[in-house]
Write a protein that holds these residues in place. Structure first.
Motif, PDB file in Angstrom:
ATOM      1  N   ARG A 142       0.832  -1.205   0.000  1.00 45.61           N
ATOM      2  CA  ARG A 142       0.000   0.000   0.000  1.00 45.61           C
ATOM      3  C   ARG A 142       0.869   1.259   0.000  1.00 45.61           C
ATOM      4  O   ARG A 142       0.531   2.252  -0.640  1.00 45.61           O
ATOM      5  CB  ARG A 142      -0.932   0.009   1.217  1.00 45.61           C
ATOM      6  CG  ARG A 142      -2.104  -0.949   1.099  1.00 45.61           C
ATOM      7  CD  ARG A 142      -2.898  -1.025   2.397  1.00 45.61           C
ATOM      8  NE  ARG A 142      -4.049  -1.892   2.253  1.00 45.61           N
ATOM      9  CZ  ARG A 142      -5.281  -1.483   1.978  1.00 45.61           C
ATOM     10  NH1 ARG A 142      -5.518  -0.195   1.821  1.00 45.61           N
ATOM     11  NH2 ARG A 142      -6.270  -2.332   1.858  1.00 45.61           N
ATOM     12  N   ILE A 143       1.990   1.201   0.720  1.00 47.83           N
ATOM     13  CA  ILE A 143       2.920   2.334   0.701  1.00 47.83           C
ATOM     14  C   ILE A 143       3.461   2.538  -0.714  1.00 47.83           C
ATOM     15  O   ILE A 143       3.561   3.667  -1.201  1.00 47.83           O
ATOM     16  CB  ILE A 143       4.089   2.105   1.688  1.00 47.83           C
ATOM     17  CG1 ILE A 143       3.575   1.959   3.114  1.00 47.83           C
ATOM     18  CG2 ILE A 143       5.090   3.265   1.614  1.00 47.83           C
ATOM     19  CD1 ILE A 143       4.633   1.473   4.092  1.00 47.83           C
ATOM     20  N   GLY A 144       3.811   1.426  -1.360  1.00 52.96           N
ATOM     21  CA  GLY A 144       4.312   1.519  -2.737  1.00 52.96           C
ATOM     22  C   GLY A 144       3.294   2.155  -3.672  1.00 52.96           C
ATOM     23  O   GLY A 144       3.642   2.964  -4.543  1.00 52.96           O
ATOM     24  N   ILE A 145       2.030   1.805  -3.493  1.00 52.07           N
ATOM     25  CA  ILE A 145       0.968   2.385  -4.325  1.00 52.07           C
ATOM     26  C   ILE A 145       0.776   3.860  -3.984  1.00 52.07           C
ATOM     27  O   ILE A 145       0.652   4.707  -4.876  1.00 52.07           O
ATOM     28  CB  ILE A 145      -0.342   1.602  -4.135  1.00 52.07           C
ATOM     29  CG1 ILE A 145      -0.175   0.160  -4.629  1.00 52.07           C
ATOM     30  CG2 ILE A 145      -1.491   2.282  -4.885  1.00 52.07           C
ATOM     31  CD1 ILE A 145      -1.322  -0.760  -4.241  1.00 52.07           C
ATOM     32  N   ALA A 146       0.770   4.177  -2.670  1.00 52.18           N
ATOM     33  CA  ALA A 146       0.603   5.568  -2.246  1.00 52.18           C
ATOM     34  C   ALA A 146       1.745   6.438  -2.761  1.00 52.18           C
ATOM     35  O   ALA A 146       1.540   7.581  -3.183  1.00 52.18           O
ATOM     36  CB  ALA A 146       0.523   5.650  -0.721  1.00 52.18           C
ATOM     37  N   ARG A 147       2.947   5.903  -2.724  1.00 55.60           N
ATOM     38  CA  ARG A 147       4.107   6.659  -3.223  1.00 55.60           C
ATOM     39  C   ARG A 147       3.960   6.979  -4.712  1.00 55.60           C
ATOM     40  O   ARG A 147       4.392   8.035  -5.174  1.00 55.60           O
ATOM     41  CB  ARG A 147       5.389   5.847  -2.990  1.00 55.60           C
ATOM     42  CG  ARG A 147       6.650   6.581  -3.394  1.00 55.60           C
ATOM     43  CD  ARG A 147       7.875   5.722  -3.162  1.00 55.60           C
ATOM     44  NE  ARG A 147       7.721   4.423  -3.811  1.00 55.60           N
ATOM     45  CZ  ARG A 147       8.562   3.413  -3.606  1.00 55.60           C
ATOM     46  NH1 ARG A 147       9.564   3.553  -2.763  1.00 55.60           N
ATOM     47  NH2 ARG A 147       8.373   2.265  -4.222  1.00 55.60           N
ATOM     48  N   ALA A 148       3.338   6.063  -5.451  1.00 59.80           N
ATOM     49  CA  ALA A 148       3.083   6.338  -6.857  1.00 59.80           C
ATOM     50  C   ALA A 148       1.996   7.403  -7.016  1.00 59.80           C
ATOM     51  O   ALA A 148       2.087   8.291  -7.874  1.00 59.80           O
ATOM     52  CB  ALA A 148       2.673   5.049  -7.571  1.00 59.80           C
ATOM     53  N   ILE A 174      -5.667  -5.977  -5.572  1.00 60.82           N
ATOM     54  CA  ILE A 174      -6.283  -5.812  -6.898  1.00 60.82           C
ATOM     55  C   ILE A 174      -7.566  -4.998  -6.787  1.00 60.82           C
ATOM     56  O   ILE A 174      -7.834  -4.099  -7.593  1.00 60.82           O
ATOM     57  CB  ILE A 174      -6.591  -7.183  -7.530  1.00 60.82           C
ATOM     58  CG1 ILE A 174      -5.303  -7.946  -7.795  1.00 60.82           C
ATOM     59  CG2 ILE A 174      -7.350  -7.013  -8.825  1.00 60.82           C
ATOM     60  CD1 ILE A 174      -4.463  -7.407  -8.901  1.00 60.82           C
ATOM     61  N   ASN A 175      -8.386  -5.307  -5.780  1.00 59.50           N
ATOM     62  CA  ASN A 175      -9.613  -4.530  -5.542  1.00 59.50           C
ATOM     63  C   ASN A 175      -9.298  -3.058  -5.336  1.00 59.50           C
ATOM     64  O   ASN A 175      -9.969  -2.180  -5.884  1.00 59.50           O
ATOM     65  CB  ASN A 175     -10.335  -5.070  -4.302  1.00 59.50           C
ATOM     66  CG  ASN A 175     -11.464  -6.008  -4.662  1.00 59.50           C
ATOM     67  OD1 ASN A 175     -12.265  -5.715  -5.537  1.00 59.50           O
ATOM     68  ND2 ASN A 175     -11.528  -7.131  -3.981  1.00 59.50           N
ATOM     69  N   LEU A 176      -8.274  -2.812  -4.537  1.00 59.73           N
ATOM     70  CA  LEU A 176      -7.869  -1.438  -4.239  1.00 59.73           C
ATOM     71  C   LEU A 176      -7.444  -0.707  -5.507  1.00 59.73           C
ATOM     72  O   LEU A 176      -7.859   0.433  -5.760  1.00 59.73           O
ATOM     73  CB  LEU A 176      -6.731  -1.457  -3.223  1.00 59.73           C
ATOM     74  CG  LEU A 176      -6.103  -0.115  -2.876  1.00 59.73           C
ATOM     75  CD1 LEU A 176      -7.115   0.820  -2.234  1.00 59.73           C
ATOM     76  CD2 LEU A 176      -4.904  -0.316  -1.945  1.00 59.73           C
ATOM     77  N   LEU A 177      -6.614  -1.346  -6.314  1.00 59.96           N
ATOM     78  CA  LEU A 177      -6.154  -0.715  -7.554  1.00 59.96           C
ATOM     79  C   LEU A 177      -7.324  -0.428  -8.489  1.00 59.96           C
ATOM     80  O   LEU A 177      -7.372   0.617  -9.144  1.00 59.96           O
ATOM     81  CB  LEU A 177      -5.123  -1.620  -8.247  1.00 59.96           C
ATOM     82  CG  LEU A 177      -3.744  -1.668  -7.607  1.00 59.96           C
ATOM     83  CD1 LEU A 177      -2.912  -2.791  -8.213  1.00 59.96           C
ATOM     84  CD2 LEU A 177      -3.020  -0.336  -7.776  1.00 59.96           C
ATOM     85  N   ASN A 178      -8.263  -1.360  -8.554  1.00 62.91           N
ATOM     86  CA  ASN A 178      -9.426  -1.158  -9.416  1.00 62.91           C
ATOM     87  C   ASN A 178     -10.279   0.010  -8.928  1.00 62.91           C
ATOM     88  O   ASN A 178     -10.786   0.806  -9.730  1.00 62.91           O
ATOM     89  CB  ASN A 178     -10.258  -2.435  -9.474  1.00 62.91           C
ATOM     90  CG  ASN A 178     -11.184  -2.475 -10.666  1.00 62.91           C
ATOM     91  OD1 ASN A 178     -10.771  -2.214 -11.799  1.00 62.91           O
ATOM     92  ND2 ASN A 178     -12.446  -2.781 -10.433  1.00 62.91           N
ATOM     93  N   GLU A 179     -10.428   0.126  -7.614  1.00 63.05           N
ATOM     94  CA  GLU A 179     -11.180   1.257  -7.055  1.00 63.05           C
ATOM     95  C   GLU A 179     -10.472   2.582  -7.353  1.00 63.05           C
ATOM     96  O   GLU A 179     -11.118   3.580  -7.698  1.00 63.05           O
ATOM     97  CB  GLU A 179     -11.337   1.074  -5.541  1.00 63.05           C
ATOM     98  CG  GLU A 179     -12.296  -0.046  -5.155  1.00 63.05           C
ATOM     99  CD  GLU A 179     -12.243  -0.356  -3.670  1.00 63.05           C
ATOM    100  OE1 GLU A 179     -11.541   0.383  -2.931  1.00 63.05           O
ATOM    101  OE2 GLU A 179     -12.883  -1.342  -3.246  1.00 63.05           O
ATOM    102  N   LEU A 180      -9.134   2.581  -7.220  1.00 61.87           N
ATOM    103  CA  LEU A 180      -8.370   3.795  -7.518  1.00 61.87           C
ATOM    104  C   LEU A 180      -8.490   4.170  -8.988  1.00 61.87           C
ATOM    105  O   LEU A 180      -8.565   5.349  -9.338  1.00 61.87           O
ATOM    106  CB  LEU A 180      -6.894   3.585  -7.145  1.00 61.87           C
ATOM    107  CG  LEU A 180      -6.587   3.435  -5.661  1.00 61.87           C
ATOM    108  CD1 LEU A 180      -5.123   3.069  -5.449  1.00 61.87           C
ATOM    109  CD2 LEU A 180      -6.919   4.720  -4.908  1.00 61.87           C
TER     110      LEU A 180
END
Length: 294
Positions: A142-148, A174-180
């Motif tokens: 999640r940190i890696g995604i937030a940093r992006a 995957i759910n999180l990325l799809n929601e984003l």
């Protein structure tokens, strides 16, 4: 207009290794594209060329209508999520999120605003003062995604971001990325080994084999009508929660030397039916079309 287009893109290393052959794809804004294939087939190399982390040997990379072969990574409006998180162990979560903005000399108030917004979206606010080693694998991803996300990208490139995670956590990410994607209007390019995890989330799947794209179509179509022998072998490896099915499931083995005869009729990426592309020659294309009709 496509957000990203690759036109006859090749990657040849100085030692002569040809990692990617004549790669072509148009990715539309808001799409969730998955790239699948065996290790070493060129998936990560292709994504790194899009991100500017690898040079393109030949061909054209078009981003938002502009040729970007020689554009610096920071000027491509792209952010990347890595398989191994790539976090700085000595920094807090907050400073991991802020670091890429700091080196771009963005105003400190703007940095704080972006970091807090990303941390809120990803549920990281309680952990901002902790070090990555104090968190679980799912939290670190999640940190890696937030940093992006703090980079406000339009295109998010995900290089096997779930392969190091427990099975129970993979679907959550995957759910999180799809929601984003839906909330922020992101376009996603995602490398996955387990197609069963992304089957219901992605729009299209590009299957690669030793540097070539061998099949490209929608997720639904690929699972209904896999055509290329490698795609069939790939899907045959996916288990199902059905003991009777598993008892008789046979894994297919793809051997290019026996699966194809390209001595006379050479292959190319052909559109078998609208939107379904397969790397094949004319004889195979006719066979695949008949297969779909049956």
């Amino acid at each position: 207009m496509s957000i990203v287009s690759l036109k006859n893109v090749n990657k040849i290393y100085p030692n002569g290794a040809h990692a990617v052959y004549d790669f072509n794809i148009d990715i539309e804004p808001g799409e969730f594209i998955v790239m699948a294939g065996p290790s070493g087939c060129g998936k990560s190399t292709t994504l790194r060329m899009i991100a500017g982390l690898e040079e393109i040997s030949s061909g054209d990379l078009i981003i938002n209508g502009k040729r970007c072969n020689d554009l610096a990574p920071r000027d491509r409006d792209i952010a990347m999520v890595f398989q191994n998180y790539a976090l700085y162990a000595h920094m807090t979560v907050y400073h991991n999120l802020a670091f890429s903005l700091m080196i771009r000399k963005i105003d400190s108030d703007e940095i704080h605003k972006r970091v807090m917004a990303a941390a809120e979206i990803l549920g990281l606010v309680p952990y901002l003062n902790r070090k990555p080693k104090q968190l679980s694998g799912g939290q670190r991803q999640r940190i890696g995604i937030a940093r992006a996300l703090v980079m406000n990208p339009k295109l998010l490139i995900c290089d096997e971001p779930i392969s190091a995670l427990d099975v129970s956590i993979r679907a959550q990410i995957i759910n999180l990325l799809n929601e984003l994607k839906e909330e922020l209007g992101l376009t996603l390019i995602f490398i996955a080994h387990d197609l069963s995890v992304v089957k219901y989330f992605c729009d299209r799947i590009a299957v690669m084999y030793f540097g070539k794209m061998v099949e490209l179509t929608t997720s639904d179509e690929l699972f209904k009508h896999p055509l290329h022998p490698y795609t069939k072998a790939l899907l045959s490896a996916i288990p199902k929660p059905d003991p009777n099915y598993e008892k008789q499931r046979q894994r297919l083995i793809y051997n290019p030397a026996t699966a194809h005869n390209y001595t006379v009729d050479k292959p190319e990426l052909k559109e078998i039916i609208p939107g379904h592309f397969v790397y094949c020659n004319e004889e195979e294309a006719n066979k695949y079309l008949a297969e779909i009709k049956q």
